[in-house]
Design a protein around this motif. Structure first.
Motif, PDB file in Angstrom:
ATOM      1  N   GLY A   1       0.805  -1.208   0.000  1.00 42.00           N
ATOM      2  CA  GLY A   1       0.000   0.000   0.000  1.00 42.00           C
ATOM      3  C   GLY A   1       0.835   1.254   0.000  1.00 42.00           C
ATOM      4  N   VAL A   2       0.219   2.339   0.416  1.00 40.73           N
ATOM      5  CA  VAL A   2       0.859   3.652   0.323  1.00 40.73           C
ATOM      6  C   VAL A   2       0.542   4.482   1.563  1.00 40.73           C
ATOM      7  CG1 VAL A   2      -1.138   4.621  -0.906  1.00 40.73           C
ATOM      8  CG2 VAL A   2       1.120   5.699  -1.168  1.00 40.73           C
ATOM      9  N   ALA A   3       1.477   5.332   1.944  1.00 39.93           N
ATOM     10  CA  ALA A   3       1.286   6.293   3.035  1.00 39.93           C
ATOM     11  C   ALA A   3       1.970   7.589   2.633  1.00 39.93           C
ATOM     12  CB  ALA A   3       1.859   5.758   4.340  1.00 39.93           C
ATOM     13  N   LEU A   4       1.644   8.653   3.297  1.00 37.33           N
ATOM     14  CA  LEU A   4       2.248   9.951   3.003  1.00 37.33           C
ATOM     15  C   LEU A   4       3.553  10.135   3.763  1.00 37.33           C
ATOM     16  CD1 LEU A   4      -0.977  12.138   3.285  1.00 37.33           C
ATOM     17  CD2 LEU A   4       0.183  11.515   1.162  1.00 37.33           C
ATOM     18  N   THR A   5       4.493  10.819   3.152  1.00 34.47           N
ATOM     19  CA  THR A   5       5.674  11.273   3.872  1.00 34.47           C
ATOM     20  C   THR A   5       5.284  12.544   4.634  1.00 34.47           C
ATOM     21  OG1 THR A   5       6.391  12.671   2.042  1.00 34.47           O
ATOM     22  CG2 THR A   5       7.183  10.383   2.065  1.00 34.47           C
ATOM     23  N   GLY A   6       6.202  13.091   5.386  1.00 37.02           N
ATOM     24  CA  GLY A   6       5.913  14.331   6.102  1.00 37.02           C
ATOM     25  C   GLY A   6       5.530  15.453   5.168  1.00 37.02           C
ATOM     26  N   ALA A   7       6.264  15.581   4.055  1.00 39.06           N
ATOM     27  CA  ALA A   7       5.967  16.641   3.085  1.00 39.06           C
ATOM     28  C   ALA A   7       4.619  16.416   2.426  1.00 39.06           C
ATOM     29  CB  ALA A   7       7.074  16.688   2.026  1.00 39.06           C
ATOM     30  N   GLY A   8       4.335  15.159   2.101  1.00 41.09           N
ATOM     31  CA  GLY A   8       3.048  14.851   1.469  1.00 41.09           C
ATOM     32  C   GLY A   8       1.879  15.076   2.401  1.00 41.09           C
ATOM     33  N   GLU A   9       2.069  14.747   3.676  1.00 43.30           N
ATOM     34  CA  GLU A   9       0.988  14.929   4.645  1.00 43.30           C
ATOM     35  C   GLU A   9       0.658  16.404   4.843  1.00 43.30           C
ATOM     36  OE1 GLU A   9      -0.302  13.542   9.166  1.00 43.30           O
ATOM     37  OE2 GLU A   9       1.632  12.946   8.338  1.00 43.30           O
ATOM     38  N   LYS A  10       1.684  17.251   4.855  1.00 43.52           N
ATOM     39  CA  LYS A  10       1.422  18.682   5.031  1.00 43.52           C
ATOM     40  C   LYS A  10       0.655  19.244   3.841  1.00 43.52           C
ATOM     41  CE  LYS A  10       3.446  23.145   6.162  1.00 43.52           C
ATOM     42  NZ  LYS A  10       4.651  23.902   6.577  1.00 43.52           N
ATOM     43  N   LEU A  11       1.064  18.865   2.625  1.00 47.50           N
ATOM     44  CA  LEU A  11       0.346  19.324   1.433  1.00 47.50           C
ATOM     45  C   LEU A  11      -1.095  18.833   1.440  1.00 47.50           C
ATOM     46  CD1 LEU A  11       2.929  18.917  -1.479  1.00 47.50           C
ATOM     47  CD2 LEU A  11       1.920  21.047  -0.640  1.00 47.50           C
ATOM     48  N   ALA A  12      -1.279  17.561   1.795  1.00 46.94           N
ATOM     49  CA  ALA A  12      -2.624  16.991   1.816  1.00 46.94           C
ATOM     50  C   ALA A  12      -3.503  17.689   2.849  1.00 46.94           C
ATOM     51  CB  ALA A  12      -2.548  15.497   2.124  1.00 46.94           C
TER      52      ALA A  12
END
Length: 222
Positions: A64-75
């Motif tokens: 599966g997939v999860a967000l990195t720190g940078a991706g989580e902030k953008l999301a």
């Protein structure tokens, strides 16, 4: 360069999907992501690989997939724009709570962070949107929102509807017709596993019975 609307939609779907997982699960299955976005699994996988190369997600094949720190902030900022817009449409523009989701889906990709902050300020820095969903702050941080569903809360105890996790318009209209919008106080009088139903007592001792699937989508606090 700002993320495209497609990238934002993927990040938001992963953010929301991972947020619904039960610990210790941390990876959103690719099939779930594809279903949430209405795309073929192969299409989702191709895009996720691109996001992984950009450092926005962590992708594990067959897991599966999860967000990195940078991706989580953008999301989180996309989610913030969506939910502030929804609340603004309801409170200021006189939209109904069951018709703002699609409008916000379009506007979340075009409104600036400055405009969102002005709207947020005008609304009094609210913590939740019309459906009770938490609004991330400008840093992308969400205030913890402890809650139970109508399937797990105590019986014969007043609880307050805090959040509705399904934004389907017909479902929201049903909840409104039964006085089950966020802010309403209710009691669970009984649960019947055989009939998959939950008996409720609402405002003015109104009695109603709803299915367990619907009950699972209502989060409440004591």
């Amino acid at each position: 360069m700002f993320p495209s609307s497609t990238v934002e939609n993927y990040l938001k779907a992963i953010y929301l999907g991972v947020g619904s997982l039960t610990p210790p699960e941390r990876l959103l299955p690719m099939g779930h992501l594809a279903a949430a976005l209405g795309v073929a699994p192969g299409t989702a996988t191709t895009m996720v690989k691109t996001l992984a190369e950009s450092g926005l997600v962590e992708y594990e094949p067959y897991a599966g997939v999860a967000l990195t720190g940078a991706g989580e902030k953008l999301a989180a900022l996309v989610v913030r724009r969506h939910r502030v817009v929804e609340l603004f449409l309801v409170r200021v523009m006189d939209y109904r709570w069951d018709e703002v989701h699609d409008e916000a889906e379009q506007l979340e990709h075009v409104v600036s962070e400055r405009l969102i902050d002005k709207m947020d300020e005008m609304l009094g820095r609210p913590e939740v949107d019309p459906h009770g969903d938490p609004i991330p702050n400008p840093a992308g941080v969400v205030k913890p929102q402890p809650a139970q569903t109508l399937l797990t809360c105590p019986l014969h105890t007043p609880v307050t509807v805090a959040r509705v996790t399904d934004q389907d318009a017909a479902f929201l209209r049903f909840l409104e017709s039964q006085n089950l919008k966020p802010g309403q106080t209710i009691e669970v009088e009984g649960r019947d596993e055989v009939s998959d139903s939950v008996r409720l007592k609402g405002r003015n001792d109104q009695r109603m019975t709803i299915g367990t699937r619907a009950a699972s989508k209502l989060l409440v606090t004591e």
